[in-house]
Design a protein around this motif. Structure first.
Motif, PDB file in Angstrom:
ATOM      1  N   GLY A   1       0.778  -1.231   0.000  1.00 31.42           N
ATOM      2  CA  GLY A   1       0.000   0.000   0.000  1.00 31.42           C
ATOM      3  C   GLY A   1       0.806   1.275   0.000  1.00 31.42           C
ATOM      4  N   GLU A   2       2.134   1.215   0.169  1.00 31.20           N
ATOM      5  CA  GLU A   2       2.976   2.410   0.135  1.00 31.20           C
ATOM      6  C   GLU A   2       3.773   2.439  -1.169  1.00 31.20           C
ATOM      7  N   TYR A   3       3.880   3.619  -1.773  1.00 30.34           N
ATOM      8  CA  TYR A   3       4.542   3.775  -3.064  1.00 30.34           C
ATOM      9  C   TYR A   3       5.892   4.469  -2.902  1.00 30.34           C
ATOM     10  N   PHE A   4       6.875   3.968  -3.670  1.00 34.00           N
ATOM     11  CA  PHE A   4       8.222   4.522  -3.625  1.00 34.00           C
ATOM     12  C   PHE A   4       8.756   4.634  -5.049  1.00 34.00           C
ATOM     13  N   ASP A   5       9.504   5.715  -5.305  1.00 33.65           N
ATOM     14  CA  ASP A   5      10.195   5.874  -6.579  1.00 33.65           C
ATOM     15  C   ASP A   5      11.591   5.283  -6.440  1.00 33.65           C
TER      16      ASP A   5
END
Length: 299
Positions: free
Chosen positions: A69-73
């Motif tokens: 559920g958490e987004y990272f580049d």
């Protein structure tokens, strides 16, 4: 829709897009990022793996990753560790290069035991920054050598692949993750029960224990344990127990010279004939037929 219901509908794959078992009982799979992602328009949609842990090394290009559920580049020189049952997905730039390594949980546990550090593979998602210079050289060599050995059939192949994996894991254990995905909050207790069950199978799959035995040790009913297993992986608790026994049987048949009788006794069967019937029911081939077919595949 409740969060637990949402996660229960996330597909569970052996490898992304595949429901089938691996063709051989190898416990490691290695491919380039492009091998699979370019077949899916460079996007790997949200999914999860049961009994598998993944390492993705982004050597060049860029990517966006979702971890529970958490987004990272992601940028070049980063490694993401995806534990089993973590809901994850990737969106790669077409110029992304690197490797994806998938490890079966039994191999992970063997490697961490060899290292002497049970925490060498984190239980929650992590992203590590390799950086420049010596560290980058080591990781480039580690992943490239692992991929080359995986594709080849040289002497002592498995030993060398394990050595490369240990080197990678030791590097990870020496470095702090720069970012981490928080464990999914939905159904926390149920997911903990399920993971506990999977770990108990791994610790004593040859014990021939019943579903009731495991449920009692966890502190829940066998019926609820079955509900959890079907919710998370679409299979019954007994099917998961049997799958682990079958995996051990396959590896003994392919990678050792044990007789079929010895294999059956090693896995807790008192009657080799019953083991043969069990194996054929699960695999579709007798142990003898499976050993012969696997030998031709690995030639």
């Amino acid at each position: 829709m409740a969060a637990a219901d949402s996660v229960s509908k996330v597909p569970v794959y052996k490898l992304y897009g595949e429901h089938e078992q691996w063709l051989t009982p190898d416990m490691v799979h290695c491919e380039s990022i492009a091998d699979r992602s370019k077949l899916h328009d460079w996007q790997i949609k949200l999914h999860q793996h049961h009994g598998l842990i993944q390492l993705l090394y982004l050597r060049g290009g860029s990517a966006r990753v979702c971890l529970d559920g958490e987004y990272f580049d992601m940028q070049p020189g980063q490694i993401v560790v995806v534990p089993q049952m973590c809901v994850h997905g990737f969106k790669f730039a077409p110029n992304a290069i690197g490797h994806v390594v998938t490890l079966a949980l039994p191999l992970v546990q063997k490697l961490t035991q060899d290292i002497g550090d049970a925490q060498a593979v984190p239980a929650t998602p992590r992203i590590y920054q390799v950086g420049d210079g010596d560290d980058a050289g080591k990781m480039n060599m580690g992943f490239s050598s692992l991929h080359a050995e995986y594709l080849g059939n040289g002497a002592h192949r498995n030993a060398l692949m394990e050595a490369m994996l240990i080197a990678i894991l030791v590097w990870l254990s020496r470095h702090e993750a720069y970012a981490s995905g928080e464990p999914a909050r939905e159904g926390d207790r149920g997911r903990q029960y399920f993971r506990h069950f999977c770990q108990m199978i791994e610790d004593d799959y040859a014990g021939q224990h019943s579903v009731e035995h495991y449920a009692r040790r966890i502190g829940i009913t066998a019926a609820y344990l079955n509900v959890l297993c079907r919710q998370y992986v679409g299979q019954s608790a007994l099917e998961l127990i049997h799958q682990r026994v079958v995996l051990a049987a396959k590896r003994n048949l392919v990678y050792t010279s044990m007789t079929i009788s010895v294999v059956s006794y090693t896995l807790g069967f008192s009657d080799p004939a019953y083991f043969t019937r069990f194996f054929k029911r699960q695999v579709g081939l007798s142990p003898k037929e499976f050993r012969k077919r696997a030998a031709t595949l690995l030639e």
